[in-house]
Design an enzyme around this catalytic site. Structure first.
Site: not given
Length: 247
Positions: A21, A25, A32-33, A120, A150, A153, A192, A232
């Site tokens: 994550a 950012t 999240f944490r 994910h 949809c 359908c 992390s 990063v």
């Protein structure tokens, strides 16, 4: 530290990046944490984020799921940052073999990366739970009903993301293990390393250099060859920019 990273990047054509994550950012997508993360404080809902992002909640509370999902998980205006572009540059230079990401925003591809393994899933892909027809993000966000339907359908559409209680895609995991186990350099950035099974992939690395770029301490710091506690995008952007001058 960045000079050492540049030397490592310069000497290898078999690099794999594993990101979390913290990569996104810097594109103003909350994690999240952390202190300001999605899981902290009062979110204005009567359910916790972990509960609302579970498979069972999607099945039993689709309207509540989509209300939270569209408000808290979708950032259509987010743009790739220096980290995304640096990784795309490394790939185009023939140095980076794969990006393995826990993020679901699709920003790596938008920056130009071609070989991206999304552990994910991605918000950019959605499918009908009844007939399996696929739809893009615009279809979901522009739906006239809170729970998108949809157009073939009439079935309910689900984001192609891995929710709590769901397993990671077996083929993606196998591919990620293959890239990591065969890499000479593994760069881990913006994570992390506390979320499993994704974090466990690091254990498959047997290469020459393990590089960790993260603002906080990780449980792998003591075995890494290079640890840089910074953003990063800042670190990769600077290192790859210098490297490109020689190409």
């Amino acid at each position: 530290m960045v000079a050492k990273l540049k030397d490592i990047l310069s000497s290898s054509n078999n690099i794999v990046f594993f990101g979390g994550a913290g990569v996104s950012t810097e594109s103003n997508i909350p994690d999240f944490r952390s202190e300001k993360g999605l899981y902290q404080g009062d979110n204005g809902y009567k359910y916790s984020p972990e509960e609302m992002l579970s498979h069972s909640f999607f099945v039993s509370h689709k309207e509540d799921f989509y209300k939270f999902y569209k408000e808290k998980m979708i950032y259509k205006d987010a743009k790739p940052n220096a980290a995304h572009y640096a990784l795309a540059d490394l790939e185009s230079m023939g140095k980076l073999r794969a990006v393995i990401t826990q993020n679901i925003d699709g920003l790596h591809q938008e920056a130009g990366s071609r070989n991206v393994l999304e552990l994910h899933g991605t918000v950019k892909d959605n499918y009908c739970t009844k007939c399996s027809e696929h739809f893009d993000l615009d279809y979901v966000m522009e739906s006239k009903t809170l729970v998108p339907k949809c157009n073939i359908c009439g079935g309910d559409i689900k984001p192609n993301v891995v929710l709590y209680e769901e397993s990671l895609d077996e083929d993606v995991i196998k591919s990620a293990i293959s890239y990591i186990s065969n890499a000479e350099v593994l760069i881990v950035g913006g994570t992390s390393l506390v979320v499993y099974p994704a974090a466990g992939l690091i254990n498959y690395f047997n290469g020459k250099y393990l590089v960790l770029i993260n603002k906080s301490v990780t449980s792998f710091d003591n075995i890494a060859d290079l640890v840089i506690k910074d953003k990063v995008g800042k670190v990769l952007g600077e290192a790859v920019s210098d490297l490109k001058k020689g190409y």
